[in-house]
Design a protein around this motif. Sequence first.
Motif, PDB file in Angstrom:
ATOM      1  N   LEU A  39      13.314   5.655  -3.389  1.00  0.00           N
ATOM      2  CA  LEU A  39      13.222   4.171  -2.794  1.00  0.00           C
ATOM      3  C   LEU A  39      12.081   3.981  -1.734  1.00  0.00           C
ATOM      4  O   LEU A  39      11.408   3.053  -1.751  1.00  0.00           O
ATOM      5  N   ILE A  40      11.870   5.026  -0.888  1.00  0.00           N
ATOM      6  CA  ILE A  40      10.870   5.226   0.137  1.00  0.00           C
ATOM      7  C   ILE A  40       9.493   5.172  -0.686  1.00  0.00           C
ATOM      8  O   ILE A  40       8.276   4.565   0.013  1.00  0.00           O
ATOM      9  N   GLN A  41       9.447   5.945  -1.584  1.00  0.00           N
ATOM     10  CA  GLN A  41       7.942   6.006  -2.367  1.00  0.00           C
ATOM     11  C   GLN A  41       7.533   4.577  -2.878  1.00  0.00           C
ATOM     12  O   GLN A  41       6.500   4.228  -2.749  1.00  0.00           O
ATOM     13  N   ALA A  42       8.625   3.944  -3.362  1.00  0.00           N
ATOM     14  CA  ALA A  42       8.293   2.617  -3.967  1.00  0.00           C
ATOM     15  C   ALA A  42       8.025   1.642  -2.568  1.00  0.00           C
ATOM     16  O   ALA A  42       7.078   0.990  -2.888  1.00  0.00           O
ATOM     17  N   ALA A  44       6.598   2.779   0.113  1.00  0.00           N
ATOM     18  CA  ALA A  44       5.248   3.273   0.732  1.00  0.00           C
ATOM     19  C   ALA A  44       4.233   2.432  -0.301  1.00  0.00           C
ATOM     20  O   ALA A  44       3.063   2.228   0.226  1.00  0.00           O
ATOM     21  N   SER A  45       4.449   2.487  -1.627  1.00  0.00           N
ATOM     22  CA  SER A  45       3.311   1.850  -2.410  1.00  0.00           C
ATOM     23  C   SER A  45       3.269   0.537  -2.299  1.00  0.00           C
ATOM     24  O   SER A  45       2.219  -0.281  -2.284  1.00  0.00           O
ATOM     25  N   LYS A  46       4.339  -0.277  -2.118  1.00  0.00           N
ATOM     26  CA  LYS A  46       4.314  -1.603  -1.620  1.00  0.00           C
ATOM     27  C   LYS A  46       3.687  -1.856  -0.297  1.00  0.00           C
ATOM     28  O   LYS A  46       3.069  -3.062  -0.186  1.00  0.00           O
ATOM     29  N   PHE A  47       3.692  -1.027   0.780  1.00  0.00           N
ATOM     30  CA  PHE A  47       3.208  -1.466   2.012  1.00  0.00           C
ATOM     31  C   PHE A  47       2.036  -1.320   2.209  1.00  0.00           C
ATOM     32  O   PHE A  47       1.103  -2.186   3.019  1.00  0.00           O
ATOM     33  N   THR A  48       1.100  -0.236   1.355  1.00  0.00           N
ATOM     34  CA  THR A  48      -0.318  -0.205   1.492  1.00  0.00           C
ATOM     35  C   THR A  48      -1.008   0.134   0.047  1.00  0.00           C
ATOM     36  O   THR A  48      -0.299   0.774  -0.639  1.00  0.00           O
ATOM     37  N   ASP A  49      -2.215  -0.143   0.149  1.00  0.00           N
ATOM     38  CA  ASP A  49      -2.959   0.066  -1.326  1.00  0.00           C
ATOM     39  C   ASP A  49      -3.979   1.604  -0.964  1.00  0.00           C
ATOM     40  O   ASP A  49      -4.657   2.167  -1.896  1.00  0.00           O
ATOM     41  N   ASP A  50      -3.875   1.915   0.336  1.00  0.00           N
ATOM     42  CA  ASP A  50      -4.594   3.233   0.813  1.00  0.00           C
ATOM     43  C   ASP A  50      -3.923   4.535   0.214  1.00  0.00           C
ATOM     44  O   ASP A  50      -2.730   4.533   0.547  1.00  0.00           O
ATOM     45  N   LYS A  51      -4.688   5.005  -0.730  1.00  0.00           N
ATOM     46  CA  LYS A  51      -3.991   6.403  -1.246  1.00  0.00           C
ATOM     47  C   LYS A  51      -3.413   7.247  -0.258  1.00  0.00           C
ATOM     48  O   LYS A  51      -2.352   8.001  -0.677  1.00  0.00           O
ATOM     49  N   LEU A  53      -2.361   7.086   2.735  1.00  0.00           N
ATOM     50  CA  LEU A  53      -1.276   6.598   3.442  1.00  0.00           C
ATOM     51  C   LEU A  53      -0.158   6.518   2.512  1.00  0.00           C
ATOM     52  O   LEU A  53       1.110   6.960   2.839  1.00  0.00           O
ATOM     53  N   VAL A  54      -0.278   6.307   1.239  1.00  0.00           N
ATOM     54  CA  VAL A  54       0.673   6.128   0.165  1.00  0.00           C
ATOM     55  C   VAL A  54       1.483   7.821   0.050  1.00  0.00           C
ATOM     56  O   VAL A  54       2.683   7.860   0.123  1.00  0.00           O
ATOM     57  N   LYS A  55       0.539   8.839   0.060  1.00  0.00           N
ATOM     58  CA  LYS A  55       0.664  10.072  -0.213  1.00  0.00           C
ATOM     59  C   LYS A  55       1.801  10.596   1.285  1.00  0.00           C
ATOM     60  O   LYS A  55       2.635  11.258   1.203  1.00  0.00           O
ATOM     61  N   VAL A  56       1.132  10.117   2.299  1.00  0.00           N
ATOM     62  CA  VAL A  56       1.748  10.438   3.558  1.00  0.00           C
ATOM     63  C   VAL A  56       2.983   9.963   3.576  1.00  0.00           C
ATOM     64  O   VAL A  56       4.198  10.459   3.851  1.00  0.00           O
ATOM     65  N   GLY A  57       3.266   8.507   3.109  1.00  0.00           N
ATOM     66  CA  GLY A  57       4.771   7.829   3.014  1.00  0.00           C
ATOM     67  C   GLY A  57       5.411   8.696   2.107  1.00  0.00           C
ATOM     68  O   GLY A  57       6.815   8.796   2.423  1.00  0.00           O
TER      69      GLY A  57
END
Length: 291
Positions: A39-42, A44-51, A53-57
Motif C-alpha cells: 500500500l505504501i509502495q503504491a 509513493a509511486s502516485k505521490f511523485t515521479d522522482d525515482k 523519492l519513490v525508492k526512499v518511500g
Amino acid sequence: MTTTHIAQPMNTSLLQRFIQFPVTRVVMGIVSFLLPFLLIQAAASKFTDDKLLVKVGQLIGACVAYACYHWYALKVEKRKTPELALSGFLGEFSLGFAVGGILVCMTVATIAFLGGFQIVGTSPWSVILIPLFTHLTVGLIEEMMLRGVFFRVVQQSLGSWLALLASAVLFGAMHLVNDNISALGFANITAAGLLLAAAFMVTGRLWLCVSMHAAWNFFQDGIFSAAVSGHEARHGLFISKISGPDWLTGGAFGIEGSAIAFGIIVTATISLLMIAKQRGRIVLPYWKRAA
C-alpha cells in the motif's frame, strides 16, 4: 552437540490453536507486513515521479511494514519478536553489509583474474543512491518473508535442517521467472538461500541476513554494473565489461550464474553453519524433541 529447543505455548482456545498452526502463521505473518508495504509502495509511486523519492518511500514502507509485523505478533500470535530485537542491530547490520560486499568483491576479482571482468570507466557517485535504497528495501522485504517468517516457523516445527532446505528451494524457485535464468543460476540462488538462512541462524535476528542480502545485490548493481538475477544491467559506480564463457561470468543472468559465485557462496554457507552449530542454534524437529 548443543541444540536449541523451542518451547511451544499451551493453547486452550480453538482460535488460538488455529493461529498457532504453522501454515496459518506463515500466511498471516507474510500478509501482516506485505500488505502495508504494498500500500505504501503504491502511494509513493502516485505521490511523485522522482525515482529516488519513490525508492526512499519504498524503504520507509518496508520499515512501517516491520512495525506492523511486530504489532501482529504481539496482538495476534501473543508472542514477542526476538527476530526484530534491536540489541546488536548496528553491529550485525554493518557486519552483514561488509560480508555481502566482500563476497561480491571476491567473486568479481576471481572472474577478473580469469579474464572475464574488466572495469572500463567510472560514473558519478550519485548513481549508487537508487540501487542502494532499492536493495535495502528488497533485503528487508525478502528476508522478512523467507527467513523471518517462513524459515523461522518451519524450523520451529521441522527443525533447522529441513527448514534450511525448504527455504532455500523456495528462494530459488521464486527466481525461476526471472529473465535469463540458467541451471547454474538456479543453483546459486538456492545456495544463497542457504547462506542467508544460516546467517539468520547465527543470531536469531534478521539484521545480519537483511544486510548481507542488500549488499550482495547492491555491490553487483550499484558498484560493478552487473546484472542482478537476470535483470537488465545498468551503469553503477564502475562501468564494467564482462566477457567469456557463461560458466565463468554467469552470462546474461549476471555473476549469480557463475561457477565462481557458487563456490564462494557454498564456502561462506558452511562457515556460518559451523558458527551456528557452535552457538547451539541447531533446532531439532518436533518428533525428536517429543522423544
